[in-house]
Motif scaffolding. Structure first.
Motif, mmCIF file in Angstrom:
data_model
loop_
_atom_site.group_PDB
_atom_site.id
_atom_site.type_symbol
_atom_site.label_atom_id
_atom_site.label_comp_id
_atom_site.label_asym_id
_atom_site.label_seq_id
_atom_site.Cartn_x
_atom_site.Cartn_y
_atom_site.Cartn_z
ATOM 1 N N CYS A 103 0.801 -1.234 0.000
ATOM 2 C CA CYS A 103 0.000 0.000 0.000
ATOM 3 C C CYS A 103 0.826 1.272 0.000
ATOM 4 O O CYS A 103 0.402 2.303 -0.532
ATOM 5 N N ALA A 104 2.021 1.214 0.635
ATOM 6 C CA ALA A 104 2.752 2.444 0.937
ATOM 7 C C ALA A 104 3.357 3.114 -0.294
ATOM 8 O O ALA A 104 3.787 4.267 -0.211
ATOM 9 N N SER A 105 3.371 2.412 -1.443
ATOM 10 C CA SER A 105 3.911 3.098 -2.628
ATOM 11 C C SER A 105 2.978 4.238 -3.039
ATOM 12 O O SER A 105 3.414 5.221 -3.627
ATOM 13 N N CYS A 106 1.700 4.106 -2.732
ATOM 14 C CA CYS A 106 0.747 5.207 -2.972
ATOM 15 C C CYS A 106 0.425 5.947 -1.670
ATOM 16 O O CYS A 106 0.431 7.162 -1.626
ATOM 17 N N HIS A 107 0.150 5.172 -0.610
ATOM 18 C CA HIS A 107 -0.162 5.773 0.689
ATOM 19 C C HIS A 107 1.148 5.994 1.441
ATOM 20 O O HIS A 107 1.419 5.399 2.484
ATOM 21 N N THR A 108 1.949 6.900 0.888
ATOM 22 C CA THR A 108 3.320 7.107 1.339
ATOM 23 C C THR A 108 3.383 7.558 2.787
ATOM 24 O O THR A 108 2.666 8.465 3.195
ATOM 25 N N GLU A 109 4.245 6.912 3.558
ATOM 26 C CA GLU A 109 4.451 7.310 4.953
ATOM 27 C C GLU A 109 5.280 8.604 5.000
ATOM 28 O O GLU A 109 6.056 8.871 4.085
ATOM 29 N N PRO A 110 5.169 9.366 6.060
ATOM 30 C CA PRO A 110 4.265 9.176 7.194
ATOM 31 C C PRO A 110 2.891 9.832 6.993
ATOM 32 O O PRO A 110 2.011 9.649 7.816
ATOM 33 N N THR B 50 0.805 9.134 4.801
ATOM 34 C CA THR B 50 -0.030 8.072 4.233
ATOM 35 C C THR B 50 -0.708 8.480 2.931
ATOM 36 O O THR B 50 -1.773 7.988 2.580
ATOM 37 N N SER B 51 -0.076 9.397 2.215
ATOM 38 C CA SER B 51 -0.489 9.719 0.854
ATOM 39 C C SER B 51 0.694 10.304 0.112
ATOM 40 O O SER B 51 1.462 11.086 0.686
ATOM 41 N N SER B 52 0.834 9.916 -1.154
ATOM 42 C CA SER B 52 1.819 10.563 -2.015
ATOM 43 C C SER B 52 1.249 11.858 -2.564
ATOM 44 O O SER B 52 1.947 12.613 -3.228
ATOM 45 N N PHE B 53 -0.045 12.090 -2.307
ATOM 46 C CA PHE B 53 -0.805 13.215 -2.847
ATOM 47 C C PHE B 53 -0.948 13.135 -4.363
ATOM 48 O O PHE B 53 -1.301 14.104 -5.015
ATOM 49 N N GLY B 54 -0.651 11.970 -4.910
ATOM 50 C CA GLY B 54 -0.855 11.755 -6.337
ATOM 51 C C GLY B 54 -2.290 11.319 -6.616
ATOM 52 O O GLY B 54 -3.170 11.382 -5.737
ATOM 53 N N PHE B 55 -2.518 10.857 -7.854
ATOM 54 C CA PHE B 55 -3.842 10.437 -8.295
ATOM 55 C C PHE B 55 -3.715 9.058 -8.913
ATOM 56 O O PHE B 55 -2.740 8.781 -9.614
ATOM 57 N N ALA B 56 -4.679 8.216 -8.653
ATOM 58 C CA ALA B 56 -4.597 6.869 -9.205
ATOM 59 C C ALA B 56 -5.997 6.319 -9.466
ATOM 60 O O ALA B 56 -6.961 6.684 -8.784
ATOM 61 N N ASN B 57 -6.066 5.471 -10.482
ATOM 62 C CA ASN B 57 -7.267 4.669 -10.710
ATOM 63 C C ASN B 57 -7.056 3.381 -9.933
ATOM 64 O O ASN B 57 -6.186 2.579 -10.271
ATOM 65 N N ASN B 58 -7.845 3.196 -8.879
ATOM 66 C CA ASN B 58 -7.630 2.034 -8.012
ATOM 67 C C ASN B 58 -8.603 0.898 -8.313
ATOM 68 O O ASN B 58 -8.941 0.112 -7.436
ATOM 69 N N ASN C 172 -8.317 9.828 -16.834
ATOM 70 C CA ASN C 172 -9.716 9.497 -16.538
ATOM 71 C C ASN C 172 -9.799 8.363 -15.526
ATOM 72 O O ASN C 172 -9.052 7.379 -15.616
ATOM 73 N N GLY C 173 -10.701 8.511 -14.566
ATOM 74 C CA GLY C 173 -10.875 7.467 -13.551
ATOM 75 C C GLY C 173 -9.862 7.531 -12.431
ATOM 76 O O GLY C 173 -9.877 6.698 -11.536
ATOM 77 N N LYS C 174 -8.976 8.532 -12.481
ATOM 78 C CA LYS C 174 -7.999 8.674 -11.389
ATOM 79 C C LYS C 174 -8.517 9.683 -10.377
ATOM 80 O O LYS C 174 -9.084 10.714 -10.734
ATOM 81 N N PHE C 175 -8.314 9.351 -9.110
ATOM 82 C CA PHE C 175 -8.714 10.244 -8.022
ATOM 83 C C PHE C 175 -7.564 10.364 -7.038
ATOM 84 O O PHE C 175 -6.641 9.537 -7.037
ATOM 85 N N ARG C 176 -7.648 11.399 -6.213
ATOM 86 C CA ARG C 176 -6.643 11.614 -5.179
ATOM 87 C C ARG C 176 -6.421 10.355 -4.352
ATOM 88 O O ARG C 176 -7.385 9.700 -3.930
ATOM 89 N N ILE C 177 -5.166 10.015 -4.160
ATOM 90 C CA ILE C 177 -4.830 8.973 -3.193
ATOM 91 C C ILE C 177 -5.031 9.600 -1.817
ATOM 92 O O ILE C 177 -4.310 10.520 -1.438
ATOM 93 N N PRO C 178 -6.048 9.152 -1.075
ATOM 94 C CA PRO C 178 -6.348 9.856 0.172
ATOM 95 C C PRO C 178 -5.375 9.482 1.287
ATOM 96 O O PRO C 178 -4.834 8.377 1.312
#
Lengths: 356, 253
Positions: free
Chosen positions: A233-240, A242-250, A272-278
């Motif tokens: 998970c942490a490649s997108c939900h980057t510590e600490p 818990t978000s890279s602040f990027g956008f992804a289609n999950n 298209n279909g990508k949203f903020r990694i919360p």
């Protein structure tokens, strides 16, 4: 704490323009005498960078942090005066007890019970965000509030009306005078005050934070959950944060016509279909999950990432066909996610509604 | 103690007011003058005045249009002296709004005296200001020239009614400050043999002609497209055609 919580800042920009030494000394004397009387007020309040956090994105440039401005922003955050019929405040859909998400509803109700198609996100550590909203369309914390205030399905108000209403309020004229030295309300000062309140929403004292800082230990399940989190998970939900602040289609859908997400802003079909990694801070309290609030439990979320991934051209490659977690693995990840709950944040008195 | 506090606060206030006054002094002195750039709005050929709430026919698309809103930004105005040096007016952002009389005159104080041969101005709002947070004056969000959901300034706003539009109305919100969608355009004016003379304490005028019909210089008629609400290729074509159609007319000293 840095010098941001210095009461000196309470005197605002004009203070620094004064040139006369005599004047400076006089003011300093006054400030010191004021500060002595109210020293408790400054205790624990202010902006700070938690030692394990990266540098914040927002640095209060051209918006000197002062207690009076923060207090004004706090009043505004809790005041439905910002909405056209005075029924909706920011806090209505961003409740401190829920990690500043809405009260466990998929879609928030705006003025006239209007309903949108995106879930009110939880708010924390906003000074670290490079942009805002599920699609990242807002590029600055100071212009953020303009969106919910004017959105017809949220507060449905105009900035000119808000400014006029505040200018008609002796309470707010006094607050603006204290904050900016001038009782006349402007949209710029209104937005900057709200930005100060939002930027001080710092959540950094969860069990996870204390574990990272070596102040506490994790159970075997929490440790295993963290390990799985770091692997999957942490490649997108980057510590600490818990978000890279990027956008992804999950992998929620394969048809995005209902909501293009990031693609709406960039106009790039690859988005298209990508949203903020919360951010996942306080995640156990901020359900339902996903940009449209479709999952009400963390179990459903883990099931999705395990074997519910829907294939599409913009699917994030790291998700593949899903992680095929075992029941135990899912349980351990959830046990870990519960360590992201920050009771000090949920009970931070400076972020609560202040009785006028 | 309370009396001391009040009288001390009064002294602070009085002194700070006097020091502010010095800082903010904009009265022209003998070493500077004022330039007023007068944006005269004409429709199509240069003899028809352009006004809101006036039925107009487009010379190329033959659409009939009645504008109810016409607003646009002009910024970063510079003047070039005969010796090749430039005077740049700091923080010059102007919102021309046809519903606000006087907004078509861009007043630039404190221009050093001298002879100027060229002028440069930017149509739109530079990228920096689009990402700089809450602004004031011409750039305040309450001017309804800032996109709330996709940050950035609406640099040209043209709205109105037309029988040629399917909906009976038209609305063009043109902007964009990034990459290929950037509409911000810097225009240069050479005063063509004349020069703009700035005399101490006096006002000199530069007259420009702005033709909103240029929005459709190479864009589709309203039957095809009657609304743009975000940056993109069509917004860029309309905005830059409009910007490039702004002409220098004359100097009036």
């Amino acid at each position: 704490m840095n010098n941001a919580n210095s009461p000196l800042n309470d005197r605002g920009d004009n203070f620094f323009r004064m040139k006369h030494f005599l004047l400076f000394s006089l003011s300093l004397f006054l400030l010191i005498s004021c500060a002595k009387e109210k020293i408790e007020e400054y205790d624990g309040w202010g902006f700070y960078k938690p030692s394990h956090f990266p540098e914040p994105h927002y640095k209060f440039e051209k918006n000197n942090l002062t207690r009076a401005r923060f207090d004004l922003g706090r009043d505004l955050f809790y005041d439905p005066i910002l909405s056209s019929d005075s029924t909706i405040s920011c806090a209505k859909c961003h409740a401190q007890t829920h990690g500043f998400a809405d009260h466990n509803v998929n879609f928030s109700l705006g003025v006239n019970n209007s309903i949108g198609k995106r879930n009110s996100p939880a708010l924390s550590n906003l000074a670290w965000y490079p942009n805002f909203m599920w699609d990242g369309g807002i590029n600055h914390i100071e212009t953020f509030s303009f969106a919910p205030i004017t959105n017809p399905i949220e507060m449905h108000e105009t900035m000119s009306n808000v400014v006029a209403k505040l200018n008609a309020s002796s309470y707010y004229k006094d607050k603006f005078k204290k904050a900016y030295g001038n009782p006349t309300v402007t949209d710029q000062n209104l937005l900057k005050a709200l930005a100060q309140f939002m930027a001080l929403m710092i959540s950094a004292e969860s069990k996870y934070d204390n574990y990272v800082l070596g102040k506490t230990t994790f159970s075997a399940a929490e440790k295993n959950g963290l390990q799985l989190f770091r692997t999957h998970c942490a490649s997108c939900h980057t510590e600490p944060l818990t978000s890279s602040f990027g956008f992804a289609n999950n992998g929620l859908d394969s048809d995005f016509t209902d909501d293009l997400g990031r693609g709406l802003v960039t106009q790039d079909p690859n988005d298209n279909g990508k949203f903020r990694i919360p951010s996942l801070r306080n995640v156990s309290l901020t359900y339902p999950y996903m940009h449209d609030g479709r999952f009400f439990t963390l179990s459903q979320v883990l099931d999705h990432y395990s074997n519910g991934i829907v294939q599409s051209s913009t699917l994030d490659p790291s998700l593949g066909i899903g992680f095929n977690f075992t029941t135990q693995e899912k349980q351990d990840i959830i046990t870990f996610l519960n360590t992201l709950t920050d009771q000090n944040y949920l009970a931070n008195p400076y972020l609560s509604e202040k009785k006028k | 103690m309370k009396n001391l506090f009040i009288s001390a606060a009064f002294v602070v206030a009085a002194l700070s007011m006097s020091s502010c006054k010095k800082d903010d002094d904009t009265t022209p002195t003998s070493t500077t003058g004022t330039v007023e750039i007068n944006m005269a709005h004409r429709w199509g050929n240069s003899t028809t005045n352009f006004l809101l709430n006036m039925e107009l026919v487009h010379p190329m698309t033959n659409d009939t249009l009645t504008f109810t809103t016409f607003k646009y930004y002009v910024s970063n105005i510079k003047f070039k002296k005969a010796d090749g040096t430039w005077y740049t007016h700091p923080e010059s952002y102007f919102l021309v709004d046809l519903s606000t009389s006087g907004s078509e005159i861009l007043s630039i104080p404190n221009v050093p005296i001298g002879e100027y041969t060229d002028m440069e101005y930017t149509m739109g709002v530079d990228s920096l200001q689009n990402v700089a947070g809450a602004q004031t004056g011409a750039l305040a969000v309450s001017n309804n020239m800032f996109w709330s959901w996709n940050s950035g300034y609406i640099m040209v706003k043209a709205e109105g009614t037309s029988p040629n539009s399917g909906s009976g109305s038209f609305a063009f919100h043109l902007g964009g400050f990034m990459g290929t969608n950037n509409v911000v355009t810097t225009n240069s004016v050479n005063f063509i043999g004349n020069s703009l003379t700035i005399t101490g304490g006096k006002t000199s005028e530069v007259h420009m002609i702005v033709n909103p019909a240029k929005l459709w210089h190479s864009s589709a008629p309203l039957a095809t497209s009657s609304s743009i609400m975000m940056p993109g290729a069509t917004a860029k074509t309309m905005a830059t055609d409009f910007y490039n159609g702004i002409m220098f007319d004359h100097i009036h000293e």
